[in-house]
Design an enzyme around this catalytic site. Sequence first.
Site, PDB file in Angstrom:
ATOM      1  N   ASP A  14      56.195  40.389  56.979  1.00 23.58           N
ATOM      2  CA  ASP A  14      57.662  40.867  56.382  1.00 23.58           C
ATOM      3  C   ASP A  14      58.611  42.868  57.324  1.00 23.58           C
ATOM      4  O   ASP A  14      58.496  43.002  56.223  1.00 23.58           O
ATOM      5  CB  ASP A  14      58.262  40.454  54.793  1.00 23.58           C
ATOM      6  CG  ASP A  14      57.400  38.921  54.811  1.00 23.58           C
ATOM      7  OD1 ASP A  14      57.784  38.114  55.555  1.00 23.58           O
ATOM      8  OD2 ASP A  14      57.419  38.158  53.763  1.00 23.58           O
ATOM      9  N   LYS A  76      59.966  32.537  55.725  1.00 31.55           N
ATOM     10  CA  LYS A  76      58.548  31.663  54.789  1.00 31.55           C
ATOM     11  C   LYS A  76      60.484  31.984  53.959  1.00 31.55           C
ATOM     12  O   LYS A  76      61.292  33.108  54.131  1.00 31.55           O
ATOM     13  CB  LYS A  76      57.716  32.120  54.741  1.00 31.55           C
ATOM     14  CG  LYS A  76      57.862  33.760  54.153  1.00 31.55           C
ATOM     15  CD  LYS A  76      56.417  35.108  53.844  1.00 31.55           C
ATOM     16  CE  LYS A  76      56.453  35.765  54.033  1.00 31.55           C
ATOM     17  NZ  LYS A  76      56.834  35.989  52.799  1.00 31.55           N
ATOM     18  N   CYS A 107      55.355  40.818  49.006  1.00 33.33           N
ATOM     19  CA  CYS A 107      54.807  39.417  50.052  1.00 33.33           C
ATOM     20  C   CYS A 107      53.362  39.801  50.316  1.00 33.33           C
ATOM     21  O   CYS A 107      52.399  39.036  50.890  1.00 33.33           O
ATOM     22  CB  CYS A 107      55.219  39.426  51.360  1.00 33.33           C
ATOM     23  SG  CYS A 107      57.025  38.528  49.752  1.00 33.33           S
TER      24      CYS A 107
END
Length: 184
Positions: A14, A76, A107
């Site tokens: 991410d 996601k 995350c």
Amino acid sequence: MLIDKERATLLVVDIQEKLLPAVLDAEGMLARCRWLIAAAHDVGLPVVFSEQYPQGLGHTAPALLAAAPGAAVVSKLHFSCVASQCLPPDLLQRPQVVVCGMETHVCVLQTVLDLLAHGKQVFVVADAVSSRGEVNRDYGLQRMRDAGAVLVTREMVLFEALQVSGTELFRQMSKRYLVGAQPS
């Protein structure tokens, strides 16, 4: 245990355009992750990028994608890549996962804890993770280490992937990433 490039994958969690400016030392984080991704790609370590809700947070920073052409990119909604069931089967077949990204305490943490629960050997690259605050970053790293993840640095990843000096690959990687490279 050492990182084995034949058994490991680099998972980049991410590092997205809209979230990147909010984390600690965003420019340094981007530079360190680009170095890690390019070095991993150059030594043959497979690379996978994840993106959390890309419609809202944007996509992976282009400089990172350029460092590993052809790498898989998965999206996601769960904070954990494992809970999202978005990881490519070839990543899940390998017993080792090297993880970098953001945010350390969300995350990255949830992905690492789930990878450990699935029996993976997990290496978290401490100088290639970040959060919006230092306390969250530090406690995220501490919690992952306490759960069984191994904290490493970018250079540890490179040297363990190389395994030996004196080869043409070592000479190339040394020139590209070590000799005269600015430490971050």
